[in-house]
Enzyme design. Structure first.
Site, mmCIF file in Angstrom:
data_model
loop_
_atom_site.group_PDB
_atom_site.id
_atom_site.type_symbol
_atom_site.label_atom_id
_atom_site.label_comp_id
_atom_site.label_asym_id
_atom_site.label_seq_id
_atom_site.Cartn_x
_atom_site.Cartn_y
_atom_site.Cartn_z
ATOM 1 N N ARG A 157 64.056 -2.885 47.498
ATOM 2 C CA ARG A 157 62.891 -2.662 47.500
ATOM 3 C C ARG A 157 62.226 -1.210 47.505
ATOM 4 O O ARG A 157 61.257 -1.124 47.888
ATOM 5 C CB ARG A 157 63.422 -2.199 49.398
ATOM 6 C CG ARG A 157 63.892 -3.562 50.371
ATOM 7 C CD ARG A 157 64.018 -2.586 51.415
ATOM 8 N NE ARG A 157 64.951 -1.652 50.795
ATOM 9 C CZ ARG A 157 66.201 -1.155 52.007
ATOM 10 N NH1 ARG A 157 66.217 -2.175 52.918
ATOM 11 N NH2 ARG A 157 67.120 -0.137 51.736
ATOM 12 N N SER A 168 67.939 -3.298 57.290
ATOM 13 C CA SER A 168 69.456 -3.793 58.069
ATOM 14 C C SER A 168 69.216 -2.347 58.833
ATOM 15 O O SER A 168 69.788 -2.076 60.461
ATOM 16 C CB SER A 168 70.221 -4.283 58.119
ATOM 17 O OG SER A 168 70.138 -5.142 57.439
ATOM 18 N N LYS A 175 82.287 0.626 58.226
ATOM 19 C CA LYS A 175 80.991 0.862 58.728
ATOM 20 C C LYS A 175 81.538 0.332 59.969
ATOM 21 O O LYS A 175 81.627 -0.531 60.399
ATOM 22 C CB LYS A 175 80.423 -0.002 57.803
ATOM 23 C CG LYS A 175 79.498 1.012 56.600
ATOM 24 C CD LYS A 175 78.427 0.014 56.237
ATOM 25 C CE LYS A 175 77.985 0.506 55.069
ATOM 26 N NZ LYS A 175 76.674 -0.855 54.157
ATOM 27 N N HIS A 215 65.153 -10.365 54.325
ATOM 28 C CA HIS A 215 66.410 -11.321 53.521
ATOM 29 C C HIS A 215 65.352 -11.765 53.307
ATOM 30 O O HIS A 215 66.422 -13.105 52.678
ATOM 31 C CB HIS A 215 67.705 -10.661 54.326
ATOM 32 C CG HIS A 215 68.333 -9.663 55.000
ATOM 33 N ND1 HIS A 215 68.531 -8.925 56.075
ATOM 34 C CD2 HIS A 215 68.538 -8.840 54.321
ATOM 35 C CE1 HIS A 215 69.392 -7.907 55.979
ATOM 36 N NE2 HIS A 215 69.629 -7.761 54.225
#
Length: 159
Positions: A93, A131, A44, A20
């Site tokens: 990514r 994460s 979540k 990040h």
């Protein structure tokens, strides 16, 4: 014309990672202000509290006047409108990240065409860091020192 370029960098930041930090370091020269938006999703189960995530991010960006940390619920494009952000910043990514982010970007554009998505490709050395993976390593007592910025790690270790 000197128009302010305000971006929102949304995510769970549960926890913030060096990936990040890399994305934001490369994005900061492009914008006059970047909000780091901690998206709160009731579906979540976060490992770290909202307050702890905010504290960790603020520690990483202490002294960086162009960065502000905020938390929000709801649609990211609606939050952008509320804070005056014309850009959504996302790190990519992999090709699967791109496909996922492209679909979200197209939906966001349909809802708010004035808000543009900006994608920054991850440095290859950080492409495996997320994460969710770091969170799993933390959950099972693994060493995350190399994946979390030093300022955030100090706060995490103090818990």
């Amino acid at each position: 014309m000197n128009e302010e370029k305000i971006a929102l960098f949304p995510g769970s930041f549960d926890p913030i990672t060096i990936a990040h930090v890399d994305i934001l370091a490369r994005a900061l020269p492009l914008f006059s202000k970047v909000y780091i938006g901690i998206g709160l999703n009731s579906n979540k189960q976060a490992l770290l509290s909202q307050e702890l995530r905010e504290e960790m991010i603020r520690a990483v960006y202490a002294g960086e006047e162009k960065v502000e940390v905020v938390s929000y619920e709801g649609l990211t494009v609606e939050f952008c409108s509320r804070i005056g952000a014309s850009y959504i910043l996302r790190g990519i990514r992999s090709s699967s990240d791109f496909e996922y982010e492209k679909a979200i970007s197209q939906m966001n554009h349909a809802m708010r065409p004035e808000i543009e998505s900006v994608f920054i490709l991850s440095n290859p050395g950080y492409s495996a860091i997320s994460s969710s993976i770091v969170r799993d390593v933390m959950r099972y007592g693994g060493d995350v020192n190399q994946f979390i910025p030093e300022q955030a790690l100090a706060i995490l270790k103090a818990q």
